[in-house]
Design an enzyme around this catalytic site. Sequence first.
Site, PDB file in Angstrom:
ATOM      1  N   TYR A 163       6.880  -8.518  -2.494  1.00 11.35           N
ATOM      2  CA  TYR A 163       7.509  -7.799  -3.608  1.00 11.35           C
ATOM      3  C   TYR A 163       8.235  -8.792  -4.505  1.00 11.35           C
ATOM      4  O   TYR A 163       8.651  -9.864  -4.070  1.00 11.35           O
ATOM      5  CB  TYR A 163       8.459  -6.729  -3.070  1.00 11.35           C
ATOM      6  CG  TYR A 163       7.722  -5.491  -2.605  1.00 11.35           C
ATOM      7  CD1 TYR A 163       7.640  -4.360  -3.396  1.00 11.35           C
ATOM      8  CD2 TYR A 163       7.065  -5.477  -1.383  1.00 11.35           C
ATOM      9  CE1 TYR A 163       6.949  -3.229  -2.986  1.00 11.35           C
ATOM     10  CE2 TYR A 163       6.369  -4.360  -0.953  1.00 11.35           C
ATOM     11  CZ  TYR A 163       6.310  -3.235  -1.765  1.00 11.35           C
ATOM     12  OH  TYR A 163       5.611  -2.132  -1.349  1.00 11.35           O
TER      13      TYR A 163
ATOM     14  N   PHE B 163       2.995  -6.423  11.956  1.00 13.88           N
ATOM     15  CA  PHE B 163       3.009  -5.029  12.411  1.00 13.88           C
ATOM     16  C   PHE B 163       1.756  -4.629  13.189  1.00 13.88           C
ATOM     17  O   PHE B 163       1.759  -3.599  13.856  1.00 13.88           O
ATOM     18  CB  PHE B 163       3.184  -4.093  11.206  1.00 13.88           C
ATOM     19  CG  PHE B 163       4.479  -4.304  10.475  1.00 13.88           C
ATOM     20  CD1 PHE B 163       5.647  -3.715  10.925  1.00 13.88           C
ATOM     21  CD2 PHE B 163       4.543  -5.114   9.362  1.00 13.88           C
ATOM     22  CE1 PHE B 163       6.854  -3.917  10.269  1.00 13.88           C
ATOM     23  CE2 PHE B 163       5.739  -5.331   8.695  1.00 13.88           C
ATOM     24  CZ  PHE B 163       6.906  -4.733   9.146  1.00 13.88           C
TER      25      PHE B 163
ATOM     26  N   ASP C 256     -23.488 -16.328   9.844  1.00 14.05           N
ATOM     27  CA  ASP C 256     -24.530 -17.128  10.500  1.00 14.05           C
ATOM     28  C   ASP C 256     -25.863 -16.705   9.899  1.00 14.05           C
ATOM     29  O   ASP C 256     -26.628 -15.952  10.514  1.00 14.05           O
ATOM     30  CB  ASP C 256     -24.532 -16.898  12.011  1.00 14.05           C
ATOM     31  CG  ASP C 256     -23.439 -17.671  12.726  1.00 14.05           C
ATOM     32  OD1 ASP C 256     -22.607 -18.281  12.031  1.00 14.05           O
ATOM     33  OD2 ASP C 256     -23.407 -17.667  13.965  1.00 14.05           O
TER      34      ASP C 256
ATOM     35  N   HIS D 118       0.101  -5.252  -8.462  1.00 15.81           N
ATOM     36  CA  HIS D 118       0.397  -3.841  -8.708  1.00 15.81           C
ATOM     37  C   HIS D 118       1.617  -3.715  -9.625  1.00 15.81           C
ATOM     38  O   HIS D 118       2.733  -4.093  -9.245  1.00 15.81           O
ATOM     39  CB  HIS D 118       0.648  -3.112  -7.393  1.00 15.81           C
ATOM     40  CG  HIS D 118       0.711  -1.619  -7.548  1.00 15.81           C
ATOM     41  ND1 HIS D 118       0.952  -0.768  -6.503  1.00 15.81           N
ATOM     42  CD2 HIS D 118       0.541  -0.817  -8.640  1.00 15.81           C
ATOM     43  CE1 HIS D 118       0.949   0.481  -6.933  1.00 15.81           C
ATOM     44  NE2 HIS D 118       0.710   0.469  -8.237  1.00 15.81           N
TER      45      HIS D 118
ATOM     46  N   HIS E  15      -0.929  -7.284  -3.263  1.00 14.30           N
ATOM     47  CA  HIS E  15      -1.627  -7.045  -1.999  1.00 14.30           C
ATOM     48  C   HIS E  15      -2.750  -8.073  -1.901  1.00 14.30           C
ATOM     49  O   HIS E  15      -3.630  -8.119  -2.768  1.00 14.30           O
ATOM     50  CB  HIS E  15      -2.238  -5.638  -1.953  1.00 14.30           C
ATOM     51  CG  HIS E  15      -1.236  -4.531  -2.084  1.00 14.30           C
ATOM     52  ND1 HIS E  15      -0.674  -3.892  -1.007  1.00 14.30           N
ATOM     53  CD2 HIS E  15      -0.695  -3.946  -3.179  1.00 14.30           C
ATOM     54  CE1 HIS E  15       0.161  -2.961  -1.423  1.00 14.30           C
ATOM     55  NE2 HIS E  15       0.175  -2.973  -2.755  1.00 14.30           N
TER      56      HIS E  15
ATOM     57  N   ASP F 173       1.198  -7.800   7.016  1.00 11.33           N
ATOM     58  CA  ASP F 173       1.026  -6.531   7.711  1.00 11.33           C
ATOM     59  C   ASP F 173       0.223  -6.639   9.000  1.00 11.33           C
ATOM     60  O   ASP F 173       0.480  -5.898   9.954  1.00 11.33           O
ATOM     61  CB  ASP F 173       0.374  -5.508   6.776  1.00 11.33           C
ATOM     62  CG  ASP F 173       1.361  -4.929   5.778  1.00 11.33           C
ATOM     63  OD1 ASP F 173       2.574  -5.150   5.958  1.00 11.33           O
ATOM     64  OD2 ASP F 173       0.933  -4.268   4.815  1.00 11.33           O
TER      65      ASP F 173
ATOM     66  N   GLY G  28      -4.377  -2.980  13.326  1.00 13.18           N
ATOM     67  CA  GLY G  28      -5.036  -2.013  14.195  1.00 13.18           C
ATOM     68  C   GLY G  28      -4.062  -1.046  14.832  1.00 13.18           C
ATOM     69  O   GLY G  28      -4.352   0.151  14.977  1.00 13.18           O
TER      70      GLY G  28
ATOM     71  N   TYR H 260       2.468   2.513   2.782  1.00 16.02           N
ATOM     72  CA  TYR H 260       1.130   2.299   2.228  1.00 16.02           C
ATOM     73  C   TYR H 260       0.035   2.720   3.191  1.00 16.02           C
ATOM     74  O   TYR H 260       0.111   2.449   4.393  1.00 16.02           O
ATOM     75  CB  TYR H 260       0.927   0.824   1.856  1.00 16.02           C
ATOM     76  CG  TYR H 260       1.103   0.560   0.375  1.00 16.02           C
ATOM     77  CD1 TYR H 260       0.136   0.961  -0.537  1.00 16.02           C
ATOM     78  CD2 TYR H 260       2.243  -0.061  -0.111  1.00 16.02           C
ATOM     79  CE1 TYR H 260       0.296   0.728  -1.896  1.00 16.02           C
ATOM     80  CE2 TYR H 260       2.414  -0.293  -1.466  1.00 16.02           C
ATOM     81  CZ  TYR H 260       1.428   0.106  -2.356  1.00 16.02           C
ATOM     82  OH  TYR H 260       1.586  -0.117  -3.696  1.00 16.02           O
TER      83      TYR H 260
ATOM     84  N   HIS I  60       4.616  -5.805  -7.166  1.00 15.37           N
ATOM     85  CA  HIS I  60       4.248  -6.435  -5.900  1.00 15.37           C
ATOM     86  C   HIS I  60       2.756  -6.746  -5.888  1.00 15.37           C
ATOM     87  O   HIS I  60       2.014  -6.367  -6.795  1.00 15.37           O
ATOM     88  CB  HIS I  60       4.622  -5.537  -4.712  1.00 15.37           C
ATOM     89  CG  HIS I  60       3.993  -4.180  -4.745  1.00 15.37           C
ATOM     90  ND1 HIS I  60       4.445  -3.150  -5.541  1.00 15.37           N
ATOM     91  CD2 HIS I  60       2.922  -3.680  -4.084  1.00 15.37           C
ATOM     92  CE1 HIS I  60       3.697  -2.073  -5.374  1.00 15.37           C
ATOM     93  NE2 HIS I  60       2.757  -2.377  -4.495  1.00 15.37           N
TER      94      HIS I  60
END
Length: 669
Positions: free
Chosen positions: A306, A324, A474, A622, A465, A320, A327, A408, A463
Amino acid sequence: MAPTPLLLLLLLLLLLLALTLVSVAVHPLDPLTAAEITSTINLICASPLNTSAPLAFHYVGLDEPPKPAVLAWPRSAPPRRAFVIARAGRATHELRVDLANGAGRILSDTVRRGVGFPTFTPDEQDAASGLPFQYPPFAASVARRGIPLSDVLCTTFSAGWFGPAERWAGRRVIMVQCFVAAGTANFYVRPVEGVTAVVDLDAMEIVEYEDRVDPPVPKAEGTDYRAAAQRPPFGPETKPVTVVQPEGRGFEVDGHVIRWANWEFHLSFDARAGSVISLASVKDSDEGTFRLVLYRGHVSELFVPYMDPSAEWYFKTFFDAGEFGFGLSTAPLEPFTDCPANAEFVDVDVSGGDGSPVRIPNAMCLFERYAGDVAWRHTEFGFPGEMITEVRPEVSLVVRWAAVVGNYDYVIDWEFKTSGSIKIGVALSGILEVKGTYSAHVDELSGDAHGSLVARNTLGVYHDHFFTFRLDLDVDGPNNSFVKSRMKPARAAGGPRRSYWTVEKETARTEADGRVELGSTTELKVVNPNRKTGIGNEVGYRIISLGGAATSLLDDDDYPQRRARYTKKQVWVTPYDEAEKWAAGLYADESRGDDNLASWSRRNRKIENRDIVLWYTVGIHHLPCQEDFPVMPLLTGGFELRPTNFFESNPLIRRRPNKPATRLNCSYY
């Protein structure tokens, strides 16, 4: 009658054969099952690591076998192992566990000595979020603003790293900020601005607290996004859209192996990366065989900085995936809305903070997409008295997965096309993270507000992303090269034309040659110099941007940028190294930028005609506006891996037209 020795021997042989077939059936890249997670955790809990010190599990996943061992399967099966990152006694442990024969054993337990920390667990985030409610200064801050404490909800934010002189340098901390949840489910748009608590996660206590400013809490009216909360006048309505497949689905799910049209690939899941595509191979109609394109591909990191340097916002520079767990942040997909009616859903198992397996239903979905688009067409009027028209509809297979990290929502699509292309799409939605302000009108803003006024007393902060994908391409084999092409204007030697353009090609020899900012080249492709078509072209795949080509504008000496140096360019190429999976490093929380994609690339290793990995970043700046509030429409970007001189003959022209019934298919997307 008692069985004869010969019969017993036959029964034993049949049992051994059955066990062999079962072990072979487990693909070496299959994610850990719930039973394997449980077995892994039980072994660790029974070890000396599980002493009086609190034991928490930050990552439990497959210890990926070496590539040669995977490619040798099913002729031979590599050992089945788990990789675990756990915290005990303020120390980070890396453990490898052998899962063979159902018994298992701990192969190694190494204490992490470097900087940085593992991903947060949901349990410790929940515990940290509850601390302010037992902290008297926080209760006083809330009361001073006239807010009932029962209306407040708190959540966590990673603290980042801002130099060795930082007050809590070396401690594992997390930030806690709070919101007013009364009157709306959209609590992110009602911040208690100015209040921040710093929590030591190992001690689980507030070690610093600040109440600096107190602008009004934005109003709740008109912010609730739930359908039941809406009142007239309503917005535009559309007629229902259905999906019809009279002959059923066209894809096959065999364990984790997916087969559709001319594609075959392995679909897996990782607690950090989310959806993982492996061994993606396309069938060559001329040769009648499957040819490998992508050995393994997944999201490696998502950097979200941000642009507000104030005390309450400067640290909001999130990684992220590494902080966090992308998955772990998976959101179950909603049938008929997230995925169309013809979708098949996939559940996944991950490990909770205490190690126990957690089932996420509808974590991924697969569906065939037809939205009226055309794969190719041509109408020919050149023959006298005759018109020839040929059209092929664009039908593709989509693998979709969504994650929710705080405010988000992110949607990742892997789309496979009969042309041999793989399209990777990213979409952002959810809720803006807003800043409370004293200003109710743009005329009241002064200086650099670091965002846009999207509602009264509500700033949408600027901000970025940056989605970084790790793509172990391969193409027709492991040894590939990276080729950059540039258009070059030239003067004609004679005749009526005076100028034209031509193409200069450069094969990258080292990692320095493999760093590319889009726009500086015309075409990027990965080729196999050891495989050529019948007319002599090197087989390959080109990389095509489909939007989202922004790069970071932060200064190189800014601490967040030091941790995400790789966001200055969209494309990096490195030699294959099974230890180099995460663009921001394995330990992204409070990392310092000395173990990430950019630092690896500084070694300037050779990449020509070698097993290489391509890293591609989809970047989006953004700039919020009123239409992003109180909910945010999708922002999209992506790229495509498209065959170039890969096939002897174009697969589209050899594809037969669909039957009339399938032309009735339609989709939301």
